[in-house]
Scaffold this active site. Structure first.
Site, PDB file in Angstrom:
ATOM      1  N   ASP A   1       4.462  -2.311 -11.041  1.00 46.98           N
ATOM      2  CA  ASP A   1       4.959  -1.686  -9.811  1.00 46.98           C
ATOM      3  C   ASP A   1       5.253  -0.208 -10.050  1.00 46.98           C
ATOM      4  OD1 ASP A   1       5.684  -1.745  -7.144  1.00 46.98           O
ATOM      5  OD2 ASP A   1       7.749  -2.343  -7.548  1.00 46.98           O
TER       6      ASP A   1
ATOM      7  N   ASN B   1       0.587  -8.117  -0.077  1.00 44.73           N
ATOM      8  CA  ASN B   1       0.127  -6.725  -0.021  1.00 44.73           C
ATOM      9  C   ASN B   1      -0.956  -6.502   1.044  1.00 44.73           C
ATOM     10  OD1 ASN B   1       0.527  -6.347  -3.600  1.00 44.73           O
ATOM     11  ND2 ASN B   1       1.889  -5.619  -1.992  1.00 44.73           N
TER      12      ASN B   1
HETATM   13  C1  IPE Z   1       4.783  -6.474  -6.360  1.00 49.55           C
HETATM   14  O1  IPE Z   1       4.861  -5.179  -5.917  1.00 49.55           O
HETATM   15  C2  IPE Z   1       3.381  -6.939  -6.446  1.00 49.55           C
HETATM   16  C3  IPE Z   1       2.528  -6.242  -7.403  1.00 49.55           C
HETATM   17  C4  IPE Z   1       2.910  -5.356  -8.285  1.00 49.55           C
HETATM   18  C5  IPE Z   1       1.158  -6.635  -7.354  1.00 49.55           C
HETATM   19  P1  IPE Z   1       5.292  -4.837  -4.413  1.00 49.55           P
HETATM   20  O2  IPE Z   1       5.520  -3.373  -4.397  1.00 49.55           O
HETATM   21  O3  IPE Z   1       4.300  -5.369  -3.438  1.00 49.55           O
HETATM   22  O4  IPE Z   1       6.637  -5.639  -4.248  1.00 49.55           O
HETATM   23  P2  IPE Z   1       7.839  -5.429  -3.210  1.00 49.55           P
HETATM   24  O5  IPE Z   1       7.230  -5.348  -1.851  1.00 49.55           O
HETATM   25  O6  IPE Z   1       8.512  -4.157  -3.583  1.00 49.55           O
HETATM   26  O7  IPE Z   1       8.727  -6.610  -3.427  1.00 49.55           O
HETATM   27  C1  IPE Z   2       2.170  -1.787  -7.212  1.00 47.27           C
HETATM   28  O1  IPE Z   2       2.525  -0.492  -6.938  1.00 47.27           O
HETATM   29  C2  IPE Z   2       0.716  -2.021  -6.903  1.00 47.27           C
HETATM   30  C3  IPE Z   2       0.520  -2.914  -5.788  1.00 47.27           C
HETATM   31  C4  IPE Z   2       1.460  -3.596  -5.208  1.00 47.27           C
HETATM   32  C5  IPE Z   2      -0.817  -3.048  -5.279  1.00 47.27           C
HETATM   33  P1  IPE Z   2       3.039  -0.094  -5.506  1.00 47.27           P
HETATM   34  O2  IPE Z   2       1.867   0.327  -4.662  1.00 47.27           O
HETATM   35  O3  IPE Z   2       3.882  -1.150  -4.915  1.00 47.27           O
HETATM   36  O4  IPE Z   2       3.894   1.168  -5.856  1.00 47.27           O
HETATM   37  P2  IPE Z   2       5.298   1.550  -5.209  1.00 47.27           P
HETATM   38  O5  IPE Z   2       6.226   0.415  -5.461  1.00 47.27           O
HETATM   39  O6  IPE Z   2       5.062   1.794  -3.756  1.00 47.27           O
HETATM   40  O7  IPE Z   2       5.688   2.798  -5.947  1.00 47.27           O
HETATM   41 MG    MG Z   3       5.886  -1.573  -5.057  1.00 48.99          MG
END
Ligand code: IPE
Ligand code: IPE
Ligand code: MG
Length: 245
Positions: free
Chosen positions: A24, A72
């Site tokens: 993340d 997502n």
């Molecule tokens: C969790 O990240 C899923 C992945 C890293 C694939 P998200 O950014 O989607 O999670 P939330 O929404 O903050 O819980």
């Molecule tokens: C995790 O990084 C990757 C996916 C969930 C696809 P994020 O895209 O959630 O990154 P942040 O949390 O917005 O920084």
């Molecule tokens: Mg995230």
């Protein structure tokens, strides 16, 4: 490592750990630099390769990387499109090089909502690495821990074998994994949040949790090593009493 009954099995050998990472923070990494979020995901791809290459030296036998949750899909179409392209680039370019180094790769998740070209790239990588080395990398794409449990549960009723083991096998099937892998020993989440976000929920029953503020694109081999070292200091009891010293 515990078996599917939750009992202690053999403790994992030093080279046998199952580590999962919730990768993340890539969006925030890009935003902090005034870049579009897709640039963060591109930098995240480089971190994926780095971490896969570093895993064997850290004693990791199975590495599960959570790349895209089923939740997502709620993101803007343009970001989802970029992510799918980045995954495809990874399977076309990075994966063959990793497979040549003796790594086996497979994908967990639902599959039928993925673009056909991505699916073909995944299937090619899986087929060409199936007989691969002892290091197994699993990418979770369109993955939901809850959905996997619900789908396995719906197939569970007819069975009469040792329940937890049968359930673990059914779960592997609905996750599209070709076999049940050992439970997750260590779950790392980058990006500073302290939550699970629908990751493999059954498999983390006895996982040690490690949260770091490091944003995923900045996560290095040294960070992985630090997490594993910290894990090795933990006293895992699996319901037993602490070891007498
Ligand atoms: C969790 O990240 C899923 C992945 C890293 C694939 P998200 O950014 O989607 O999670 P939330 O929404 O903050 O819980
Ligand atoms: C995790 O990084 C990757 C996916 C969930 C696809 P994020 O895209 O959630 O990154 P942040 O949390 O917005 O920084
Ligand atoms: Mg995230």
């Amino acid at each position: 490592m515990v078996n599917a009954n939750g009992d202690e099995q053999l403790r994992p050998k030093r080279s046998d750990l199952h580590v999962a990472i919730i990768m993340d923070g890539s969006g925030r990494w890009a935003t902090a630099r005034g870049l579009p979020r897709s640039e963060g995901h591109r930098a995240g791809r480089a971190a994926v390769r780095r971490v896969i290459e570093a895993a064997p030296q850290c004693g990791i036998g199975t590495l599960t990387l959570y790349a895209f949750s089923s939740d997502n899909w709620r993101r803007p179409e343009s970001e989802v499109f970029e992510l799918m392209r980045i995954f495809e680039g990874f399977f076309h370019v990075d994966a063959p090089a990793l497979i040549r180094r003796g790594i086996r790769m497979s994908v967990l998740g639902q599959r039928d909502r993925l673009p056909v070209s991505l699916l073909q790239a995944i299937e090619k990588v899986e087929a060409s690495s199936r007989s691969g080395g002892q290091h197994h990398v699993r990418l979770a794409i369109d993955y939901s821990g809850r959905e996997a449990i619900v789908r396995a549960a719906s197939q569970f009723r007819q069975t009469c074998d040792t329940p937890a083991e049968v359930f673990a096998r059914l779960l592997a099937e609905v996750e599209q994994a070709d076999e049940a892998v050992p439970d997750i020993d260590l779950l790392i989440r980058t990006g500073g949040e302290q939550r699970l976000s629908n990751c493999p929920l059954w498999e983390i029953a006895y996982a040690e949790l490690y949260f770091t503020p490091c944003l995923w694109p900045d996560f290095s081999a040294a960070d992985l090593d630090a997490a594993v070292r910290e894990f090795r200091t933990r006293d895992r009891r699996f319901g037993h009493l602490p070891a007498l010293v």
